[in-house]
Design an enzyme around this catalytic site. Structure first.
Site, short mmCIF file in Angstrom:
data_model
loop_
_atom_site.label_atom_id
_atom_site.label_comp_id
_atom_site.label_asym_id
_atom_site.label_seq_id
_atom_site.Cartn_x
_atom_site.Cartn_y
_atom_site.Cartn_z
N HIS A 60 -13.17 -10.55 3.70
CA HIS A 60 -12.11 -10.58 4.68
C HIS A 60 -12.71 -10.37 6.08
O HIS A 60 -13.87 -10.00 6.21
CB HIS A 60 -11.05 -9.51 4.40
CG HIS A 60 -11.58 -8.12 4.43
ND1 HIS A 60 -11.82 -7.38 3.29
CD2 HIS A 60 -11.93 -7.32 5.47
CE1 HIS A 60 -12.29 -6.20 3.62
NE2 HIS A 60 -12.39 -6.13 4.95
P1 TYD Z 1 -10.05 -3.89 0.43
O1 TYD Z 1 -10.04 -3.72 1.89
O2 TYD Z 1 -9.73 -5.24 -0.11
O3 TYD Z 1 -11.44 -3.40 -0.17
P2 TYD Z 1 -12.89 -3.99 0.04
O4 TYD Z 1 -12.92 -4.70 1.34
O5 TYD Z 1 -13.75 -2.78 0.03
O6 TYD Z 1 -13.23 -4.88 -1.10
O7 TYD Z 1 -9.06 -2.81 -0.17
C1 TYD Z 1 -8.87 -2.66 -1.57
C2 TYD Z 1 -7.54 -2.00 -1.79
O8 TYD Z 1 -7.54 -0.68 -1.22
C3 TYD Z 1 -6.40 -2.76 -1.14
O9 TYD Z 1 -5.31 -2.71 -2.04
C4 TYD Z 1 -6.07 -1.97 0.08
C5 TYD Z 1 -6.49 -0.55 -0.27
N1 TYD Z 1 -6.99 0.19 0.90
C6 TYD Z 1 -6.23 1.23 1.41
O10 TYD Z 1 -5.13 1.56 0.91
N2 TYD Z 1 -6.70 1.93 2.49
C7 TYD Z 1 -7.89 1.62 3.07
O11 TYD Z 1 -8.29 2.27 4.06
C8 TYD Z 1 -8.66 0.54 2.53
C9 TYD Z 1 -9.99 0.14 3.15
C10 TYD Z 1 -8.17 -0.15 1.45
#
Ligand code: TYD
Length: 145
Positions: A60
């Site tokens: 992302h």
């Molecule tokens: P995501 O940002 O997709 O993780 P990564 O980039 O590390 O692969 O987030 C994974 C899940 O966690 C998504 O459902 C959103 C949640 N999340 C939060 O609730 N708070 C946060 O600060 C972060 C970074 C993610």
């Protein structure tokens, strides 16, 4: 999502930041201080751990949020993409972090066993700040030209 507010960044802006580190016979101590370590106020801290072999995270970009990624334990790679150029950065030193400006598509992979990825962020979690569709990201970055 407001495409006009999407930050336009260059992968050259993804730079390594040396954390203030105190060396001692009995171990090292690294410090992350608000506004001093990263060029933003730290509003959120999260970490990735228990990562299974072959895990891929990220995938992302952020519209406004800046992040500093630190390999607290072990090693992993961060692939940064500004829509035009792509670079793979390997992190394995807990006294060095990778600054990710807004507008950079990032993917994290190649996690070593037991690795921990610490992230300092400039904003609280807000799903509206994410671009999770790579085609959308490419469209936004194409506006650079
Ligand atoms: P995501 O940002 O997709 O993780 P990564 O980039 O590390 O692969 O987030 C994974 C899940 O966690 C998504 O459902 C959103 C949640 N999340 C939060 O609730 N708070 C946060 O600060 C972060 C970074 C993610």
């Amino acid at each position: 999502m407001n495409s006009y507010s999407h930050r336009r960044s260059n992968i050259d802006d993804c730079r390594i930041i040396d954390l203030k580190t105190v060396y001692h016979d009995n171990g090292r101590l690294s410090v992350m201080e608000n506004l001093a370590t990263a060029p933003f106020g730290i509003k959120r801290v999260y970490y990735l751990y228990d990562l299974p072999a072959g895990a891929e995270r990220g995938g992302h970009s952020h519209i406004d949020t800046l992040e500093l990624v630190i390999p607290l334990a072990g090693s992993f790679d961060v692939v940064v993409d500004d829509g035009h150029s792509v670079r793979r950065v390997s992190l394995n030193n807990p006294s060095k972090g990778l600054l990710l400006p807004a507008g950079i598509w990032r993917t994290l992979d190649n996690f070593s066993s037991g690795s921990i990825c610490l992230v300092l962020a400039s904003a609280k979690y807000d799903e509206a700040d994410y671009i999770r569709d790579y085609h959308e990201f490419k469209k936004l970055t194409a506006e650079k030209e």
